[in-house]
Design a protein around this motif. Structure first.
Motif, PDB file in Angstrom:
ATOM      1  N   SER A  55     -22.462  63.099 -41.140  1.00  0.00           N
ATOM      2  CA  SER A  55     -23.159  64.283 -41.657  1.00  0.00           C
ATOM      3  C   SER A  55     -22.824  65.514 -40.811  1.00  0.00           C
ATOM      4  N   LYS A  78     -31.644  69.341 -45.099  1.00  0.00           N
ATOM      5  CA  LYS A  78     -31.756  68.499 -46.297  1.00  0.00           C
ATOM      6  C   LYS A  78     -33.142  68.677 -46.915  1.00  0.00           C
ATOM      7  N   ASP A 117     -17.608  64.012 -54.384  1.00  0.00           N
ATOM      8  CA  ASP A 117     -17.689  62.655 -53.850  1.00  0.00           C
ATOM      9  C   ASP A 117     -16.307  62.203 -53.425  1.00  0.00           C
ATOM     10  N   LEU A 170     -30.704  59.390 -62.090  1.00  0.00           N
ATOM     11  CA  LEU A 170     -29.768  58.880 -63.099  1.00  0.00           C
ATOM     12  C   LEU A 170     -29.201  57.538 -62.669  1.00  0.00           C
TER      13      LEU A 170
END
Ligand SMILES: CC(C)(COP(=O)(O)OP(=O)(O)OC[C@H]1O[C@@H](n2cnc3c(N)ncnc32)[C@H](O)[C@@H]1OP(=O)(O)O)[C@@H](O)C(=O)NCCC(=O)NCCS
Length: 208
Positions: A55, A78, A117, A170
């Motif tokens: 991160s 975040k 991604d 989702l």
């Protein structure tokens, strides 16, 4: 000295080329956790070092993209959902695996949201194909498990772009990908565009 970037991933990122979106990457280095700023660290208080390094690396990349836009390098904390909170005027997205970290950044106004991604360019585990791909996607990829991995990567990028806007969790089958058209239809009714590239890794940029 270990290089900071991966040339094959750089080429894959080059294939994404969406005007107005800056994308960068970095090989994760041992000290990258030190890049987490005090206001970013709370979210990682219970994380193992590997997560902090990844991160931190993604934020090094994102801050370098801010500098490329001529802006001060700012914190990216975040939210409760896990999504990165971008400074006013920006939208962006982060991703990492064990080896590399990537970030995408654009000016808010040109884009509502981005999702990126990155996954190793390796075939999807055959046992996961039914979970990841809808029946029509399975027909489209005709058993090609590297394409299966691409579908997985696209759906994660789409989730990262759509979830901050819609707040809807989702499942993989909630996203129907049209590889040829470069679009993904989400259960919420939203259509998300994407581009993808391949090198050492598969990398996908979803944009709204
Ligand atoms: C968000 C998610 C897709 C991230 O995937 P991952 O493999 O765990 O990790 P990645 O390295 O790809 O991405 C991590 C980054 O995603 C971002 N992220 C996390 N939650 C997010 C969200 N709700 N919206 C947007 N971005 C998010 C963060 O920036 C994180 O990096 P950070 O921890 O350094 O800030 C995953 O954690 C998740 O919540 N999945 C559930 C939904 C899903 O995958 N459904 C199937 C596909 S539709």
């Amino acid at each position: 000295m270990t290089p900071a970037t991966d040339p094959t991933l750089e080429r894959a990122i080059g294939a994404l080329a969406v005007p107005g979106v800056l994308i960068g990457h970095r090989l994760i280095a041992p000290d990258d956790a030190l890049a987490l700023r005090p206001d970013e660290q709370d979210a990682f208080a219970n994380s193992i070092d590997k997560v902090k390094r990844a991160s931190g690396a993604a934020r090094i990349v994102a801050r370098s993209l801010m500098a490329q836009l001529g802006q001060p390098e700012q914190s990216i904390p975040k939210s409760a959902s896990g999504a990165p909170v971008w400074p006013a005027g920006y939208v962006g997205s982060l991703a990492h695996d064990a080896r590399v970290a990537v970030a995408a950044l654009a000016r808010r106004g040109e884009f509502l949201s981005l999702g990126i991604d990155v996954e190793p360019a390796e075939p999807l585990d055959a046992d996961l194909l039914d979970l990841v791909a809808t029946p029509s996607e399975r027909t489209e990829i005709a058993g090609n498990l590297l394409q299966g991995r691409l579908l997985f990567t696209i759906k994660e990028a789409v989730y990262k772009a759509a979830h901050p806007l819609d707040g809807v969790f989702l499942e993989h089958h909630d996203v129907e990908v049209d590889l040829a058209a470069g679009t993904a239809r989400v259960r919420t009714g939203r259509t998300v565009r994407f581009r993808h590239g391949a090198g050492s890794h598969l990398v996908v940029l979803a944009f709204i």
